[in-house]
Design a protein around this motif. Structure first.
Motif, PDB file in Angstrom:
ATOM      1  N   GLY A  63       0.725  -1.261   0.110  1.00 48.58           N
ATOM      2  CA  GLY A  63       0.066  -0.066  -0.031  1.00 48.58           C
ATOM      3  C   GLY A  63       0.841   1.036   0.047  1.00 48.58           C
ATOM      4  N   HIS A  64       1.769   1.346   1.053  1.00 46.48           N
ATOM      5  CA  HIS A  64       2.686   2.397   0.880  1.00 46.48           C
ATOM      6  C   HIS A  64       3.608   2.179  -0.250  1.00 46.48           C
ATOM      7  CE1 HIS A  64       5.594   5.255   2.160  1.00 46.48           C
ATOM      8  NE2 HIS A  64       6.564   4.487   2.446  1.00 46.48           N
ATOM      9  N   THR A  65       3.932   1.015  -0.449  1.00 51.98           N
ATOM     10  CA  THR A  65       4.944   0.440  -1.451  1.00 51.98           C
ATOM     11  C   THR A  65       4.510  -0.868  -1.758  1.00 51.98           C
ATOM     12  OG1 THR A  65       6.761  -0.728  -0.788  1.00 51.98           O
ATOM     13  CG2 THR A  65       6.928   1.647  -1.009  1.00 51.98           C
ATOM     14  N   PRO A  66       4.589  -1.612  -3.024  1.00 50.64           N
ATOM     15  CA  PRO A  66       4.164  -2.934  -3.126  1.00 50.64           C
ATOM     16  C   PRO A  66       5.195  -3.810  -2.338  1.00 50.64           C
ATOM     17  CG  PRO A  66       4.599  -1.716  -5.303  1.00 50.64           C
ATOM     18  CD  PRO A  66       5.385  -0.906  -4.398  1.00 50.64           C
ATOM     19  N   ALA A  67       6.321  -3.651  -1.957  1.00 50.18           N
ATOM     20  CA  ALA A  67       7.064  -4.510  -1.136  1.00 50.18           C
ATOM     21  C   ALA A  67       6.792  -4.353   0.310  1.00 50.18           C
ATOM     22  CB  ALA A  67       8.235  -4.089  -1.762  1.00 50.18           C
ATOM     23  N   ASP A  68       6.196  -3.498   0.650  1.00 50.24           N
ATOM     24  CA  ASP A  68       6.099  -3.515   2.287  1.00 50.24           C
ATOM     25  C   ASP A  68       5.792  -4.876   3.269  1.00 50.24           C
ATOM     26  OD1 ASP A  68       5.922  -0.250   3.727  1.00 50.24           O
ATOM     27  OD2 ASP A  68       6.012  -0.696   1.669  1.00 50.24           O
ATOM     28  N   MET A  69       6.620  -4.857   4.161  1.00 50.77           N
ATOM     29  CA  MET A  69       6.441  -6.298   4.978  1.00 50.77           C
ATOM     30  C   MET A  69       6.232  -5.847   6.370  1.00 50.77           C
ATOM     31  SD  MET A  69       6.670  -8.622   2.814  1.00 50.77           S
ATOM     32  CE  MET A  69       6.785 -10.216   3.943  1.00 50.77           C
TER      33      MET A  69
END
Length: 316
Positions: free
Chosen positions: A173-179
């Motif tokens: 959401g913030h970036t596609p890769a946030d974990m």
């Protein structure tokens, strides 16, 4: 590209995380020891998380000091972490990035050289590398497969720090890769949510999505109310004089000004989209992203022995 994860698998991952948290809440030996290191220049919090029994540790979201006007880097912030690790006789197993940060450069390569450990990030970093590799015209020498990292985490993946249980959750959401990384009863949620009086992260970077961000946050807020949340940033909301970066799921559900219980997805998306349209680009986004998609490594030196960071003109 990572394979699509089914809804049932997502639910299984969340339930696994919730079970882990409940076990840790009932047994103090399953809870991590956590030290936060705040960098006021970038409003970033880095963490050293360790197992008291084995003294094995992870370092999460480290900061390399960078002076934009001169292009100089230094290791003051990272050295504070080195001093803490050495003073407490810790063994670093993991250097974890919650995402490719747009507001600071990672110090992971420096810390890895000093302290060891495997460098990990979410599998969807590949999508971020593809987008920003094109923006910075990185060329064919820049691999867009995540190979700059030692390990790519996927949703629901379990790992250990000594005897402590950990699980990774994909929270785009913030970036596609946030974990988010759940270790014992503590969740390190990166740039998804901030302190309740400040709200939530922006969703207007390439690949960002306010609707995805809402769903990711609500997924995190489905964890037990007592879950400790450790945030990547704090900006001191109006009327608050002290920096803060620890909260709980329960507090966020009751009090978060953007996404507390009762705020609908459509209401959030309208608020987030309107708010994001007024925000300036982060001061260090162009240096930070092009270094962080390389695992925190500077671009290769040119024939004069100097590394150069590109600033695309009229492209963003």
């Amino acid at each position: 590209m990572a394979e699509t994860t089914s809804t049932s698998q997502l639910d299984d991952a969340l339930e696994t995380a919730a079970d882990q948290i409940r076990r840790a809440q009932n047994d103090k030996d399953l809870r991590p020891s956590i030290a936060g290191f705040f960098d006021e220049a970038t409003n970033t919090v880095s963490y050293v998380v360790h197992d008291p029994a084995t003294r094995e540790a992870a370092i999460i979201d480290s900061v390399l000091d960078y002076e934009a006007a001169s292009g100089r880097t230094s290791n003051g912030s990272a050295d504070r972490i080195v001093e803490y690790v050495e003073a407490n006789d810790l063994s670093v197993a993991w250097l974890i990035e919650t995402h490719a940060h747009a507001d600071h450069i990672s110090a992971a390569p420096y810390l890895q050289e000093r302290l060891g450990g495997k460098l990990g990030i979410g599998r969807e970093i590949i999508r971020v590398q593809e987008v920003f590799g094109k923006l910075f015209n990185a060329g064919t020498d820049f691999e867009r497969d995540g190979s700059q990292f030692d390990h790519l985490f996927v949703d629901g993946e379990r790992f250990r720090i000594g005897t402590l249980e950990g699980i990774a959750l994909h929270v785009p959401g913030h970036t596609p890769a946030d974990m988010a990384f759940i270790i014992g009863d503590a969740a390190f949620v990166g740039d998804t949510i901030f302190m309740p009086d400040f709200g939530t992260a922006r969703a207007d970077f390439p690949g960002g999505d306010a609707r995805e961000l809402y769903r990711s946050i609500r997924r995190l807020l489905a964890l037990p109310d007592e879950t400790r949340l450790f945030l990547c940033h704090d900006y001191k909301a109006p009327e608050r004089d002290e920096y803060a970066w620890e909260t709980t799921v329960g507090q966020q559900r009751r009090e978060n000004v953007h996404v507390r219980d009762g705020v609908s997805e459509d209401e959030f998306v309208e608020m987030r989209t309107t708010r994001d349209s007024t925000l300036a680009m982060p001061r260090l986004i162009l240096p930070s992203v092009q270094v962080n998609i390389r695992g925190g490594r500077l671009p290769d030196p040119e024939d004069n022995g100097v590394s150069y960071i590109k600033i695309p003109v009229n492209a963003v």
